[in-house]
Enzyme design. Structure first.
Site, PDB file in Angstrom:
ATOM      1  N   THR A 101      -1.850   0.449  -3.475  1.00 33.18           N
ATOM      2  CA  THR A 101      -1.443   1.130  -2.254  1.00 33.18           C
ATOM      3  C   THR A 101      -2.604   1.999  -1.805  1.00 33.18           C
ATOM      4  O   THR A 101      -2.992   2.945  -2.488  1.00 33.18           O
ATOM      5  CB  THR A 101      -0.194   1.992  -2.482  1.00 33.18           C
ATOM      6  OG1 THR A 101       0.881   1.144  -2.862  1.00 33.18           O
ATOM      7  CG2 THR A 101       0.188   2.745  -1.219  1.00 33.18           C
ATOM      8  N   LYS A 176       3.569  -0.755   3.632  1.00 35.48           N
ATOM      9  CA  LYS A 176       3.839   0.009   2.416  1.00 35.48           C
ATOM     10  C   LYS A 176       4.058   1.486   2.741  1.00 35.48           C
ATOM     11  O   LYS A 176       4.873   2.162   2.101  1.00 35.48           O
ATOM     12  CB  LYS A 176       2.689  -0.140   1.427  1.00 35.48           C
ATOM     13  CG  LYS A 176       2.885   0.616   0.097  1.00 35.48           C
ATOM     14  CD  LYS A 176       4.132   0.179  -0.652  1.00 35.48           C
ATOM     15  CE  LYS A 176       4.394   1.033  -1.893  1.00 35.48           C
ATOM     16  NZ  LYS A 176       3.424   0.793  -2.985  1.00 35.48           N
ATOM     17  N   LYS A 244      -0.328  10.793  -3.562  1.00 38.58           N
ATOM     18  CA  LYS A 244      -1.447  10.121  -2.888  1.00 38.58           C
ATOM     19  C   LYS A 244      -0.950   9.274  -1.726  1.00 38.58           C
ATOM     20  O   LYS A 244      -1.487   9.315  -0.621  1.00 38.58           O
ATOM     21  CB  LYS A 244      -2.203   9.266  -3.910  1.00 38.58           C
ATOM     22  CG  LYS A 244      -3.295   8.372  -3.328  1.00 38.58           C
ATOM     23  CD  LYS A 244      -2.835   6.922  -3.114  1.00 38.58           C
ATOM     24  CE  LYS A 244      -2.433   6.248  -4.410  1.00 38.58           C
ATOM     25  NZ  LYS A 244      -2.069   4.820  -4.184  1.00 38.58           N
TER      26      LYS A 244
END
Length: 294
Positions: A101, A176, A244
């Site tokens: 990701t 995502k 993150k």
């Protein structure tokens, strides 16, 4: 590679999810070359038949398809660019799939640079955590050329129960981010519901049984709440990596002049538990946030 032979796959990053994904590819009969920063973490895969390579460059040199599953966008940049990076050392006509990701902008940059070397790139982040990786039930969100997606679809089939082409380079990462935005606020609701149930004297197991099959049902409720009830905060997905991801989504939203207050609140809450020592716990450790408030 012969007509009926499976492509040789290179796999970089064998952490919580990568290890299970690599195992599935081995069991499906794909020749596999692997590299991870800590060789000891790859011992089990090597015992199962994977070939160890000393660098990402060596993995790229030996593979028809390279899959990467690392931690942060900075890690992605490190392994893709430079003289010893994947792009410089990948075989012409090979396919590279970044399942980390990462940021949509970085995905587009990788695709552009790889095209100069006649290398095709897909950004294909996943959702489903350690359970999905182990059982081959990941949801895979793919950006890049559709014909390349179709070419490697048999590989995705081994890893996920759902794999969807979303558009050109970066589209997988944007999708995502939609996933992570939805999960962020969901996790607040899931953990608050559990805390409320416990404070009111209810049996959390029977509450879970009642609400997981109704309108409140979600993957997080069904898969992570049982872990919390058992006080199991081991990572299926790290708190630090979720933070993150939320930062990537917020930065991207800011560029679109879009305010996401639910996501911003979730990030603040996760940062607080990370600062208390939970950064390497699973995302279900958000439950501990409520203990910090008392």
């Amino acid at each position: 590679m012969g007509i009926n032979e499976k492509p040789t796959i290179g796999f970089v990053g064998t952490g919580v999810m990568g290890k299970s994904m690599a195992h599935r590819l081995l069991h499906a009969g794909y020749p596999l070359h692997i590299y991870t920063r800590t060789k000891e973490k790859a011992e089990e895969l090597m015992t199962s038949g994977a070939n160890w390579q000393a660098s990402v460059a060596d993995v790229a040199n030996h593979s028809d398809v390279v899959i990467t599953m690392v931690g942060y966008p900075s890690d992605v940049e490190e392994i893709y660019f430079g003289q010893r990076g994947i792009i410089e050392n990948a075989r012409p006509q090979s396919v590279v799939i970044d399942m980390t990701t990462s940021s949509p902008e970085l995905a587009s940059k990788i695709a552009e640079e790889a095209a100069k070397k006649e290398v095709s790139v897909l950004d294909a982040p996943v959702s489903g955590g350690d359970i999905g990786a182990r059982n081959g039930k990941l949801s895979i969100m793919v950006g890049g050329e559709q014909k390349i997606f179709e070419k490697v679809a048999p590989i995705f089939e081994e890893l996920g129960s759902q794999y969807v082409w979303q558009g050109l380079a970066g589209a997988g990462q944007f999708t995502k981010m939609c996933n992570q935005i939805a999960i962020a606020s969901t996790m607040i609701g899931v953990t608050e519901a559990l805390v409320y149930a416990e404070k009111s004297g209810l049996d959390p197991d029977t509450v879970l049984e009642s609400i997981s099959g109704g309108a409140a049902g979600s993957w997080s409720l069904s898969n992570l709440t049982p872990r919390v009830i058992k006080r199991d905060f081991s990572p299926g997905f790290f708190v630090k990596h979720f933070i993150k991801d939320m930062k990537i989504a917020l930065d991207s939203a800011e560029k679109m002049e879009l305010e996401l207050p639910g996501l911003r609140l979730a990030r603040q809450m996760y940062e607080q538990i990370a600062e208390s020592g939970e950064e390497n716990s699973g995302t279900q450790a958000l439950y501990k946030y409520y203990g910090l408030q008392n």
